[in-house]
Design a protein around this motif. Structure first.
Motif, PDB file in Angstrom:
ATOM      1  N   THR A  54       0.956  -1.328  -0.028  1.00 41.94           N
ATOM      2  CA  THR A  54      -0.077   0.178   0.012  1.00 41.94           C
ATOM      3  C   THR A  54       0.727   1.336   0.111  1.00 41.94           C
ATOM      4  N   THR A  55       1.959   1.308   0.945  1.00 43.50           N
ATOM      5  CA  THR A  55       2.805   2.547   0.931  1.00 43.50           C
ATOM      6  C   THR A  55       3.419   2.715  -0.276  1.00 43.50           C
ATOM      7  N   GLY A  56       3.846   1.492  -1.057  1.00 41.97           N
ATOM      8  CA  GLY A  56       4.828   1.442  -2.078  1.00 41.97           C
ATOM      9  C   GLY A  56       4.091   2.108  -3.269  1.00 41.97           C
ATOM     10  N   THR A  57       2.886   1.625  -3.374  1.00 42.00           N
ATOM     11  CA  THR A  57       1.815   2.338  -4.689  1.00 42.00           C
ATOM     12  C   THR A  57       1.432   3.733  -4.209  1.00 42.00           C
ATOM     13  N   LEU A  58       1.308   4.061  -3.035  1.00 41.48           N
ATOM     14  CA  LEU A  58       0.849   5.638  -2.759  1.00 41.48           C
ATOM     15  C   LEU A  58       2.136   6.313  -2.770  1.00 41.48           C
ATOM     16  N   GLU A  59       3.198   5.935  -2.363  1.00 36.18           N
ATOM     17  CA  GLU A  59       4.311   6.746  -2.574  1.00 36.18           C
ATOM     18  C   GLU A  59       4.708   7.173  -4.014  1.00 36.18           C
ATOM     19  N   GLY A  60       4.663   5.869  -4.934  1.00 37.33           N
ATOM     20  CA  GLY A  60       4.883   6.303  -6.200  1.00 37.33           C
ATOM     21  C   GLY A  60       3.926   7.179  -6.761  1.00 37.33           C
ATOM     22  N   GLN A  61       2.371   6.808  -6.691  1.00 40.31           N
ATOM     23  CA  GLN A  61       1.683   7.648  -7.201  1.00 40.31           C
ATOM     24  C   GLN A  61       1.641   9.171  -6.890  1.00 40.31           C
ATOM     25  N   THR A  62       1.842   9.294  -5.503  1.00 34.89           N
ATOM     26  CA  THR A  62       1.991  10.735  -4.927  1.00 34.89           C
ATOM     27  C   THR A  62       3.496  11.389  -5.716  1.00 34.89           C
ATOM     28  N   PHE A  63       4.295  10.673  -6.017  1.00 29.24           N
ATOM     29  CA  PHE A  63       5.596  11.318  -6.569  1.00 29.24           C
ATOM     30  C   PHE A  63       5.119  11.714  -8.121  1.00 29.24           C
ATOM     31  N   VAL A  64       4.498  10.821  -8.678  1.00 30.49           N
ATOM     32  CA  VAL A  64       4.162  11.355 -10.227  1.00 30.49           C
ATOM     33  C   VAL A  64       3.208  12.412 -10.150  1.00 30.49           C
ATOM     34  N   ARG A  65       2.144  12.549  -9.161  1.00 29.73           N
ATOM     35  CA  ARG A  65       1.544  13.857  -9.258  1.00 29.73           C
ATOM     36  C   ARG A  65       2.093  15.013  -8.522  1.00 29.73           C
ATOM     37  N   THR A  66       3.130  14.935  -7.664  1.00 31.26           N
ATOM     38  CA  THR A  66       3.571  16.220  -7.073  1.00 31.26           C
ATOM     39  C   THR A  66       5.139  16.514  -7.293  1.00 31.26           C
ATOM     40  N   GLY A  67       5.712  15.468  -7.603  1.00 38.22           N
ATOM     41  CA  GLY A  67       7.119  15.637  -7.669  1.00 38.22           C
ATOM     42  C   GLY A  67       7.863  15.219  -6.433  1.00 38.22           C
ATOM     43  N   ARG A  68       7.286  14.872  -5.579  1.00 37.89           N
ATOM     44  CA  ARG A  68       7.810  14.615  -4.165  1.00 37.89           C
ATOM     45  C   ARG A  68       7.844  13.367  -3.618  1.00 37.89           C
ATOM     46  N   LEU A  69       8.990  12.747  -3.402  1.00 32.96           N
ATOM     47  CA  LEU A  69       9.088  11.353  -2.793  1.00 32.96           C
ATOM     48  C   LEU A  69       8.977  11.288  -1.385  1.00 32.96           C
ATOM     49  N   VAL A  70       8.186  10.875  -0.629  1.00 29.03           N
ATOM     50  CA  VAL A  70       8.025  10.692   0.947  1.00 29.03           C
ATOM     51  C   VAL A  70       7.639   9.316   1.281  1.00 29.03           C
ATOM     52  N   GLN A  71       8.495   8.838   2.060  1.00 30.74           N
ATOM     53  CA  GLN A  71       8.340   7.502   2.527  1.00 30.74           C
ATOM     54  C   GLN A  71       7.386   7.517   3.694  1.00 30.74           C
ATOM     55  N   LEU A  72       6.265   6.568   3.380  1.00 32.05           N
ATOM     56  CA  LEU A  72       5.101   6.470   4.191  1.00 32.05           C
ATOM     57  C   LEU A  72       5.209   5.343   5.166  1.00 32.05           C
ATOM     58  N   SER A  73       4.445   5.517   6.233  1.00 27.86           N
ATOM     59  CA  SER A  73       4.525   4.564   7.352  1.00 27.86           C
ATOM     60  C   SER A  73       3.555   3.459   7.313  1.00 27.86           C
ATOM     61  N   ALA A  74       4.259   2.025   7.011  1.00 24.34           N
ATOM     62  CA  ALA A  74       3.245   1.075   6.892  1.00 24.34           C
ATOM     63  C   ALA A  74       3.122   0.531   8.561  1.00 24.34           C
ATOM     64  N   GLN A  75       3.761   1.254   9.619  1.00 23.70           N
ATOM     65  CA  GLN A  75       3.252   0.882  10.725  1.00 23.70           C
ATOM     66  C   GLN A  75       2.147   1.548  11.240  1.00 23.70           C
ATOM     67  N   ASN A  76       1.671   2.902  10.590  1.00 22.07           N
ATOM     68  CA  ASN A  76       0.505   3.463  10.748  1.00 22.07           C
ATOM     69  C   ASN A  76      -0.587   2.488  10.356  1.00 22.07           C
ATOM     70  N   LEU A  77      -0.372   1.891   9.215  1.00 18.58           N
ATOM     71  CA  LEU A  77      -1.473   0.986   8.633  1.00 18.58           C
ATOM     72  C   LEU A  77      -1.762  -0.233   9.532  1.00 18.58           C
ATOM     73  N   VAL A  78      -0.670  -0.919   9.865  1.00 18.45           N
ATOM     74  CA  VAL A  78      -0.574  -2.286  10.651  1.00 18.45           C
ATOM     75  C   VAL A  78      -1.403  -1.711  12.109  1.00 18.45           C
ATOM     76  N   ASP A  79      -0.970  -0.673  12.754  1.00 18.53           N
ATOM     77  CA  ASP A  79      -1.696  -0.309  14.100  1.00 18.53           C
ATOM     78  C   ASP A  79      -2.976   0.052  13.900  1.00 18.53           C
ATOM     79  N   CYS A  80      -3.373   0.881  12.909  1.00 16.20           N
ATOM     80  CA  CYS A  80      -4.726   1.578  12.811  1.00 16.20           C
ATOM     81  C   CYS A  80      -5.938   1.138  12.155  1.00 16.20           C
ATOM     82  N   SER A  81      -5.323   0.176  11.282  1.00 18.38           N
ATOM     83  CA  SER A  81      -6.531  -0.131  10.279  1.00 18.38           C
ATOM     84  C   SER A  81      -7.199  -1.336  10.729  1.00 18.38           C
TER      85      SER A  81
END
Length: 330
Positions: free
Chosen positions: A146-173
């Motif tokens: 999930t973070t991998g596709t969202l990181e890439g898609q966000t980069f394509v749209r904004t030009g910014r590469l931000v590493q996202l938290s897999a732990q956020n998803l594990v803990d909160c979803s």
């Protein structure tokens, strides 16, 4: 004549001993390289026996690889002291995609007038973050997909590469039926949509176990507006989606990946029983082994080709790679 027979016997014995010596040296090196500690002598003996059996299987496969009979090479990695069933239990999980398919807002079908490039590698374009290691306690491949596709898609749209938290998803979803026992990218993306964002990896680092949710709206790294599923389990649609939009989360049958080291993973015995999530970050063609998908895994850089695997492309959706291909709209 007796002298000749004795000589042949001695040569055979020396060769057998030499191979045993090599196996023993590789076992010792394996324990150091992968920081393996066993609680009892009995456990160490069991792991050594499993390692030796796996190493013999690896060597047999690689003899076929060197003879041109296999498309990929096997090698020792962090899983070589595990039985196949242990590997599957620790690193793979059953993915029930049927219920999730009906929850995704959009279906993606490639436009007829689009001619995708013959190859693409989103790493070279700066759209891919470093390979992570999910560990052997938490089956969180879905979170990294999930973070991998969202990181890439966000980069394509904004030009910014931000590493996202897999732990956020594990803990909160967990209310979206995601946890260390397994999950789905579609459900994780729905959590991000409803939550208003996902935290950055730097603000919410990966721990490898499920903990109390610590999401902080001040540290949002990306948001999601919608979800799209590649239509018809089509590799052609997946290729266009990858080329036009960026990295795509996929699910595969990962049962045979335990010893993969390099090359194009062409496994005719692969099924469509999906049990592992990864991220397609490109595709291409190998002059020897044909078309492939370039796939980012979450088993650390010691696995495969520095954490990546090239999987067969255009071989009737081998391993089910296009069966559950999901990407977000940002």
């Amino acid at each position: 004549m007796k002298t000749l027979i004795l000589f042949v016997a001695l040569v055979g014995y020396t060769q057998a001993l030499s191979y045993s010596d090599v196996l023993e040296e590789e076992w010792n090196r394996f324990q150091i390289d992968y920081t393996k500690f066993y609680q009892t002598e009995d456990e160490a003996l069991l792991r050594r026996l499993i390692f030796v059996d796996n190493k013999r299987r690896i060597d047999k496969h690689n003899r076929r690889f060197m003879a041109g009979l296999e498309s990929y090479e096997m090698g020792v990695n962090q899983f070589t002291d595990l039985l196949p069933k242990e590997f599957q239990s620790q690193m793979l999980s059953s993915l029930n995609i049927t219920e999730a398919e009906g929850l995704i807002e959009f279906r993606y079908s490639a436009p007829r007038d689009v001619d995708p490039p013959s190859s693409i590698d989103w790493r070279a374009k700066g759209a891919v973050t470093p390979v992570m290691d999910q560990g052997e306690i938490c089956e969180s491949c879905w979170a990294f997909a999930t973070t991998g596709t969202l990181e890439g898609q966000t980069f394509v749209r904004t030009g910014r590469l931000v590493q996202l938290s897999a732990q956020n998803l594990v803990d909160c979803s967990s209310t979206y039926n995601n946890n260390c026992g397994g999950g789905l990218a579609a459900r994780a993306l729905k959590y991000i949509m409803d939550n208003g964002g996902i935290n950055t990896e730097s603000s919410y680092p990966y721990q490898g176990t499920m903990q109390q949710c610590r999401y902080d709206s001040r540290n949002i790294g990306a948001t999601v507006q919608g979800r799209s599923l590649v239509k018809d389990k089509s590799e052609a649609n997946l290729a266009v989606a990858t080329a036009l939009y960026g990295p795509v989360s996929v699910a595969v049958d990962g049962t045979g990946l335990q010893h993969y080291r390099s090359g194009v993973y062409n496994n005719p015995n692969c099924t469509n029983d999906l049990n592992h999530a990864m991220v397609v970050v490109g595709y291409g063609h190998d002059s020897y082994d044909g078309d492939y998908w370039l796939v980012k895994n979450s088993w650390g850089t010691s696995f495969g080709e520095s954490g990546y695997i090239r999987m067969s492309r255009n071989r009737n959706n081998q391993c089910g790679i296009a069966s559950y291909a999901v990407f977000p709209m940002v």
